[in-house]
Design a protein around this motif. Structure first.
Motif, PDB file in Angstrom:
ATOM      1  N   VAL A   1      35.951  22.497 -36.698  1.00 30.40           N
ATOM      2  CA  VAL A   1      36.041  23.819 -37.337  1.00 30.40           C
ATOM      3  C   VAL A   1      37.505  24.242 -37.412  1.00 30.40           C
ATOM      4  O   VAL A   1      38.213  24.207 -36.403  1.00 30.40           O
ATOM      5  N   ASP A   2      37.964  24.619 -38.611  1.00 30.40           N
ATOM      6  CA  ASP A   2      39.346  25.089 -38.702  1.00 30.40           C
ATOM      7  C   ASP A   2      39.434  26.537 -39.178  1.00 30.40           C
ATOM      8  O   ASP A   2      40.516  27.050 -39.443  1.00 30.40           O
ATOM      9  N   ASP A   3      38.281  27.179 -39.296  1.00 28.62           N
ATOM     10  CA  ASP A   3      38.307  28.604 -39.622  1.00 28.62           C
ATOM     11  C   ASP A   3      36.940  29.200 -39.356  1.00 28.62           C
ATOM     12  O   ASP A   3      35.922  28.493 -39.426  1.00 28.62           O
ATOM     13  N   VAL A   4      36.923  30.472 -39.024  1.00 22.61           N
ATOM     14  CA  VAL A   4      35.670  31.219 -38.970  1.00 22.61           C
ATOM     15  C   VAL A   4      35.932  32.504 -39.732  1.00 22.61           C
ATOM     16  O   VAL A   4      36.952  33.160 -39.511  1.00 22.61           O
ATOM     17  N   VAL A   5      35.036  32.812 -40.647  1.00 21.11           N
ATOM     18  CA  VAL A   5      35.241  33.995 -41.485  1.00 21.11           C
ATOM     19  C   VAL A   5      34.989  35.254 -40.648  1.00 21.11           C
ATOM     20  O   VAL A   5      34.054  35.302 -39.850  1.00 21.11           O
ATOM     21  N   MET A   6      35.850  36.254 -40.837  1.00 17.32           N
ATOM     22  CA  MET A   6      35.700  37.491 -40.058  1.00 17.32           C
ATOM     23  C   MET A   6      34.622  38.385 -40.656  1.00 17.32           C
ATOM     24  O   MET A   6      34.473  38.398 -41.869  1.00 17.32           O
ATOM     25  N   PRO A   7      33.945  39.188 -39.858  1.00 20.26           N
ATOM     26  CA  PRO A   7      33.982  39.218 -38.404  1.00 20.26           C
ATOM     27  C   PRO A   7      33.252  38.001 -37.834  1.00 20.26           C
ATOM     28  O   PRO A   7      32.208  37.586 -38.353  1.00 20.26           O
TER      29      PRO A   7
END
Ligand code: MCN
Length: 800
Positions: A777-783
């Motif tokens: 995983v290189d990103d998690v969308v906020m929130p």
């Protein structure tokens, strides 16, 4: 908290600078002894309720107000057409450029509504309950129009938020380092990096946030006197007076705006609102005082929102991780209308994407877009949290690409202490800073190496609970001023600030400030500064603000400007008081002015023990009985200060988060921040400011987000759905400071009001992503809700 000084502040005899005084205003604020706007009762006052559109985009075909008019207690029901003459136009103070498309914004819609919650009628009644009941009886017929709700869709112009404008693009604004001479061509750097370096291309989403202040917005308008008097829960009484005068034709001298104690704003009250204009229009129409206080639901729906950007980023670096160029392409949602700061919000970020880093090429473009959602404007940090988020996320990505610790990649790229003052690729000159010192202190307080060791252990043992470490080394540009620069950006107002000091006969001091606090503790801090400067007791200083009749000149409070600009005006006024008092003291002491020195609050004759206090001079100037020839019988003074530069606080924030990889749940373990805000006036106030900001920034990372359905209805319309954190949701923060004073002010202070909110969001998301690297995983969308985190783990990539 300890404070490391590398230049002591210019502090006076009372030793008030740096004293952790409890806030003098809190006594009345927290014991209910103050007067909020909604507490104001005037004889014969009517109460208003607003009828709002349930549709995101619709033509108003008919409004039937007959039933409402007959309802008990109702005095009048007004549509947009009824008040068209007196209602003015909500003005926009920051047209980004001459080409900006700005839809007409009437307080009460006339033919068409462009977002849900827009006011279509106003009911005036003897009580608020009667007004609300009658509002339910107003029957409005709408013909629904297609609504544009998605930013990328808005950019295609397939559906128009305002068909008459012919496009959804309000403005396009560009900063090109090559064109302005502060850097080289970004495309060339990207091309070079594609050949023989690293190019990172990412898209980040800044979700829409909703400012949530304790006191909902409220306005009382009394049109019965010679003057129009308006009490309103605002951050900007002076700006409101100006815009009201400019759009209604009333002279400013006939308008008195009073911001009584205001229960928070966070940028959400940096606005001239339809509700204010509608209340004024109806009050003038009826010739009676009127009050409108919004419900919490109305506040969430119709107070302006914040953030809402899509950030497309291209970062170029060499193989060692030295950044060479950054290209930023933003789509920014303005919502249905353009507010006071409006399109200027993303522009504030233009100078901040490069942050504390030095590189050669930079290109920034923002396209501000109109959609059929609630309008977007300033929210704590405005433009700078968005920029900080993007660059700090990218720095972590670059560290992964190069295979080094993320702190190392930052150190490789940041401006070194000995390089200050430093002109950045965006063209800003940072006057002072010490990123090495702040980072070293943060690292130590955090126990960085130990936590990295624990992270390694958990990874190696496939522990279902993984540990992530998030970093945010940030700077911000605050202290909004200088007028000259704001002017070059088309900002309608200046950035100066004014102050007056009145030396009363009894030796007490009245300080009048043009800033307009709404929770920041200015009365305490300003008293400390004046007590220190004039050598009078802290308790003898009274600070007055927020009333345009008393504080005639002011530019109000936002952009962490009050201390850096407003209090500097106070300092300059205090110095003028001393200058005016000196000849009087010399006369009274029968000495020459050259022999008088002012220390410890006393004017003394050098080399003797003869002296006289500031209070005694104030009394002498008041009686006027025995003054030197030609001296005026007053030692009062006014000053206006317009700084030559912005203020550039900075800091290093470190965050450790445990992520339960089986549930997606996150738990903050530790949060350390070391901020450098120059000289600190009141450490207790600063602590409060940092804590509040941190919680807001963390909330963006973990919990908050405004969601609309595909009809344009705000589905997060209450605090059940819009998850505002409470103190129970956060941990105890570790805060500390280093001190690199500002070099162009007497106090050497830098702003703090937004620091926590700017720095913390990327620290938290970086920590979560850091924990999830082993899962691809290189990103998690906020929130970063547990659901999103869990889905990202399952998918091995971010899931919206
Ligand atoms: N201070 C200090 N020493 C420093 C810096 C600041 O003692 N080196 C103190 C000041 O004296 C002031 C307070 O900290 O009492 C904040 O100062 P400053 O950074 O100048 O910020 P402003 O007073 O201009 O406040 C605006 C800023 C912004 S932009 C938002 S948004 C915000 C914030 O302040 N909204 C707030 N803090 C808030 N705090 C409360 N309670 N409510 C809000 O709505």
């Amino acid at each position: 908290m300890t404070i490391t000084e590398d230049r002591p502040a210019e502090s006076g005899p009372a030793g008030e600078i740096g004293k952790a005084r409890t806030r003098k205003e809190d006594q009345r604020l927290i014991t209910g002894r103050t007067r909020w706007t909604d507490n104001i009762q005037l004889p014969g006052m009517l109460h208003l309720a607003m009828v709002r559109s349930p549709f995101a985009h619709a033509t108003i075909t008919n409004i039937d107000v007959e039933e409402a008019r007959k309802s008990p207690g109702v005095v009048g029901v007004f549509t947009g057409r009824d008040v068209a003459d007196g209602q003015g136009l909500i003005a926009n103070a920051w047209p980004l450029n001459g080409e900006q498309k700005t839809p007409n914004h009437l307080p009460v819609a006339v033919d068409r509504v462009a977002c849900a919650g827009e006011i279509v009628a106003v009911v005036a009644a003897r009580s608020a309950a009667e007004a609300r009941d009658a509002a339910e009886l107003v029957d409005v017929d709408y013909d629904e129009l297609p609504a544009v709700l998605d930013l990328k869709q808005a950019a295609t112009d397939e559906v128009l938020a305002h068909p008459d404008l012919g496009t959804n693009t309000s403005a396009v604004w560009t900063l090109d380092s090559a064109a302005q001479g502060s850097g080289t061509d970004v495309e060339q750097e990207i091309a070079k990096a594609r050949e023989n370096g690293i190019v990172l291309e990412r898209e980040y989403r800044q979700q829409r946030l909703i400012p949530a202040f304790m006191e909902p917005r409220s306005t009382v308008c009394d049109p019965t006197g010679e003057q129009l008097t308006v009490w309103t829960s605002t951050q900007v009484p002076h700006i409101l007076r100006f815009l009201l005068a400019a759009t209604t034709g009333m002279p400013e001298s006939k308008i008195r705006i009073i911001a009584p104690d205001v229960g928070g704003g966070f940028g959400g009250k940096l606005q001239t609102t339809p509700e204010e204009f509608a209340t004024i229009a109806v009050a003038r129409r009826l010739g009676k005082p009127c009050k409108y206080t919004e419900t919490r639901s109305e506040s969430i729906l119709s107070g302006h929102h914040g953030r809402d950007q899509i950030q497309k980023l291209t970062l170029a670096a060499d193989r060692d991780g030295k950044v060479t160029g950054l290209k930023v392409e933003l789509l920014a949602d303005l919502g249905a209308y353009v507010g006071v700061v409006g399109g200027g919000v993303p522009v504030l970020g233009a100078w901040m994407f490069n942050s504390i880093y030095k590189f050669d090429a930079y290109h920034f473009t923002v396209r501000t877009l109109l959609t059929n959602k609630t309008w977007v404007d300033a929210y704590r940090g405005a433009g700078r949290p968005e920029a900080t988020y993007a660059i700090e996320r990218l720095m972590d990505e670059l560290a992964v690409e190069v295979g080094v610790d993320p702190l190392e990649i930052r150190e490789k790229n940041w401006i070194k202490h000995e390089e200050f003052p430093f002109t950045t690729v965006a063209g800003m000159t940072y006057d002072s800073g010490n990123y090495e010192a702040a980072t070293a202190k943060a690292k130590e307080l955090f126990g960085y190496d130990e936590l990295r060791a624990e992270q390694k252990r958990r990874r190696e043992s496939n522990d279902p609970v993984q540990l992530g470490i998030g970093i945010s080394t940030f700077t911000e540009m605050c202290g909004l001023a200088p007028s000259r620069i704001l002017g070059s950006l088309n900002y309608g107002a200046g950035g100066w600030e004014s102050a007056s000091i009145r030396m009363l006969a009894t030796g007490k001091v009245e300080v009048i400030t043009g800033v307009s606090p709404h929770g920041q503790g200015h009365e305490t801090a300003w008293s400390q500064i004046v007590a220190d400067r004039l050598g009078v007791p802290f308790e003898d200083v009274e600070v007055l603000h927020g009333d345009t009749q008393i504080a005639h000149r002011g530019m109000d409070t936002y952009g962490s400007r009050s201390l850096v600009v407003g209090a500097e005006a106070v300092v300059r006024a205090a110095d003028k008081v001393i200058d005016k008092a000196k000849p009087i003291a010399a006369h009274l002491l029968e000495a020459s002015v050259e022999d008088i020195e002012f220390t410890g609050g006393r004017f003394g004759v050098k080399g003797t023990d003869k002296g006289i206090s500031m209070g005694e001079v104030a009394m002498a100037s008041w009686t006027g009985h025995n003054l030197p020839d030609g001296a005026e019988p007053s030692i009062d003074a006014d000053a206006t200060f317009d700084p030559e530069n912005f203020s550039f606080p900075h800091g290093t924030h470190l965050c450790a988060i445990e992520v339960d990889t089986e549930t997606g749940g996150t738990k903050m373990r530790k949060y350390v921040c070391v901020d450098d805000i120059g000289t600190i006036i009141n450490p207790l106030i600063v602590e409060g400011q940092v804590h509040g900001g941190l919680v807001q920034g963390i909330a963006q990372a973990l919990w908050e987000g405004a969601e609309y359905d595909d009809q344009g209805t705000l589905v997060t319309g209450s605090f059940v759905d819009y998850t505002l954190p409470t103190s129970a949701d956060t941990i105890s923060f570790v805060t500390d400071h280093t001190t690199s004073p500002a070099t162009y002010t007497k106090l050497g202070t830098k702003g703090v009001g937004e620091a926590g909110a700017i720095a913390s969001t990327p620290a938290v998301v970086n920590a979560i992503v850091d924990a999830l690297r082993p899962f691809g995983v290189d990103d998690v969308v906020m929130p970063c809700t547990p659901e999103r985190v869990w889905k990202a783990i399952q998918a091995g990539h971010p899931v919206t």
